[in-house]
Write a protein that holds these residues in place. Sequence first.
Motif, PDB file in Angstrom:
ATOM      1  N   LEU A   1      44.746  47.851  36.689  1.00 50.11           N
ATOM      2  CA  LEU A   1      44.033  46.587  36.490  1.00 50.11           C
ATOM      3  C   LEU A   1      44.770  45.428  37.163  1.00 50.11           C
ATOM      4  N   ILE A   2      46.085  45.404  37.036  1.00 49.02           N
ATOM      5  CA  ILE A   2      46.869  44.351  37.687  1.00 49.02           C
ATOM      6  C   ILE A   2      46.688  44.420  39.202  1.00 49.02           C
ATOM      7  N   TYR A   3      46.686  45.632  39.747  1.00 46.98           N
ATOM      8  CA  TYR A   3      46.491  45.818  41.187  1.00 46.98           C
ATOM      9  C   TYR A   3      45.133  45.292  41.627  1.00 46.98           C
ATOM     10  N   LEU A   4      44.087  45.617  40.858  1.00 48.50           N
ATOM     11  CA  LEU A   4      42.743  45.153  41.224  1.00 48.50           C
ATOM     12  C   LEU A   4      42.636  43.636  41.137  1.00 48.50           C
ATOM     13  N   ILE A   5      43.258  43.037  40.141  1.00 49.92           N
ATOM     14  CA  ILE A   5      43.215  41.579  40.003  1.00 49.92           C
ATOM     15  C   ILE A   5      43.912  40.919  41.191  1.00 49.92           C
ATOM     16  N   VAL A   6      45.078  41.434  41.570  1.00 48.92           N
ATOM     17  CA  VAL A   6      45.807  40.876  42.710  1.00 48.92           C
ATOM     18  C   VAL A   6      44.996  41.047  43.990  1.00 48.92           C
ATOM     19  N   LEU A   7      44.389  42.212  44.171  1.00 47.32           N
ATOM     20  CA  LEU A   7      43.579  42.477  45.354  1.00 47.32           C
ATOM     21  C   LEU A   7      42.412  41.499  45.433  1.00 47.32           C
ATOM     22  N   TYR A   8      41.734  41.268  44.308  1.00 44.54           N
ATOM     23  CA  TYR A   8      40.587  40.355  44.266  1.00 44.54           C
ATOM     24  C   TYR A   8      41.020  38.928  44.582  1.00 44.54           C
ATOM     25  N   ARG A   9      42.138  38.483  44.004  1.00 43.13           N
ATOM     26  CA  ARG A   9      42.600  37.111  44.241  1.00 43.13           C
ATOM     27  C   ARG A   9      43.017  36.925  45.696  1.00 43.13           C
ATOM     28  N   ASN A  10      43.668  37.928  46.292  1.00 44.29           N
ATOM     29  CA  ASN A  10      44.076  37.820  47.696  1.00 44.29           C
ATOM     30  C   ASN A  10      42.861  37.771  48.612  1.00 44.29           C
ATOM     31  N   LYS A  11      41.851  38.575  48.309  1.00 45.01           N
ATOM     32  CA  LYS A  11      40.641  38.585  49.128  1.00 45.01           C
ATOM     33  C   LYS A  11      39.957  37.225  49.065  1.00 45.01           C
ATOM     34  N   ARG A  12      39.903  36.642  47.868  1.00 46.01           N
ATOM     35  CA  ARG A  12      39.266  35.340  47.691  1.00 46.01           C
ATOM     36  C   ARG A  12      40.047  34.252  48.423  1.00 46.01           C
ATOM     37  N   ALA A  13      41.381  34.313  48.365  1.00 48.71           N
ATOM     38  CA  ALA A  13      42.216  33.315  49.047  1.00 48.71           C
ATOM     39  C   ALA A  13      42.066  33.437  50.557  1.00 48.71           C
ATOM     40  N   THR A  14      41.992  34.655  51.063  1.00 44.96           N
ATOM     41  CA  THR A  14      41.828  34.865  52.501  1.00 44.96           C
ATOM     42  C   THR A  14      40.487  34.307  52.953  1.00 44.96           C
ATOM     43  N   ARG A  15      39.444  34.536  52.183  1.00 40.94           N
ATOM     44  CA  ARG A  15      38.121  34.029  52.529  1.00 40.94           C
ATOM     45  C   ARG A  15      38.143  32.500  52.555  1.00 40.94           C
ATOM     46  N   ARG A  16      38.820  31.887  51.581  1.00 40.00           N
ATOM     47  CA  ARG A  16      38.906  30.431  51.523  1.00 40.00           C
ATOM     48  C   ARG A  16      39.659  29.897  52.741  1.00 40.00           C
ATOM     49  N   ARG A  17      40.765  30.577  53.129  1.00 39.14           N
ATOM     50  CA  ARG A  17      41.539  30.143  54.296  1.00 39.14           C
ATOM     51  C   ARG A  17      40.715  30.247  55.566  1.00 39.14           C
ATOM     52  N   LYS A  18      39.977  31.349  55.737  1.00 41.13           N
ATOM     53  CA  LYS A  18      39.178  31.530  56.939  1.00 41.13           C
ATOM     54  C   LYS A  18      38.109  30.457  57.050  1.00 41.13           C
ATOM     55  N   SER A  19      37.437  30.145  55.950  1.00 45.24           N
ATOM     56  CA  SER A  19      36.377  29.147  56.004  1.00 45.24           C
ATOM     57  C   SER A  19      36.968  27.771  56.303  1.00 45.24           C
ATOM     58  N   ARG A  20      38.148  27.472  55.778  1.00 45.02           N
ATOM     59  CA  ARG A  20      38.787  26.190  56.052  1.00 45.02           C
ATOM     60  C   ARG A  20      39.146  26.094  57.535  1.00 45.02           C
TER      61      ARG A  20
END
Length: 51
Positions: free
Chosen positions: A19-38
């Motif tokens: 569960l910790i791994y999935l949470i970290v994976l989800y947060r990293n994916k969301r942060a990467t998407r935010r960086r790309k759009s910026r």
Amino acid sequence: MESAATDNTIWYVLVVLGLIYLIVLYRNKRATRRRKSRRFMEGKRMHDRDN
């Protein structure tokens, strides 16, 4: 009796780590998407300013 409790503990630990791994994976994916759009928006602003 004692080995059954130990086996369950191992599974619980594995589930928590998963569960910790999935949470970290989800947060990293969301942060990467935010960086790309910026970055994309910054490129648009620079392009508009140059023209």
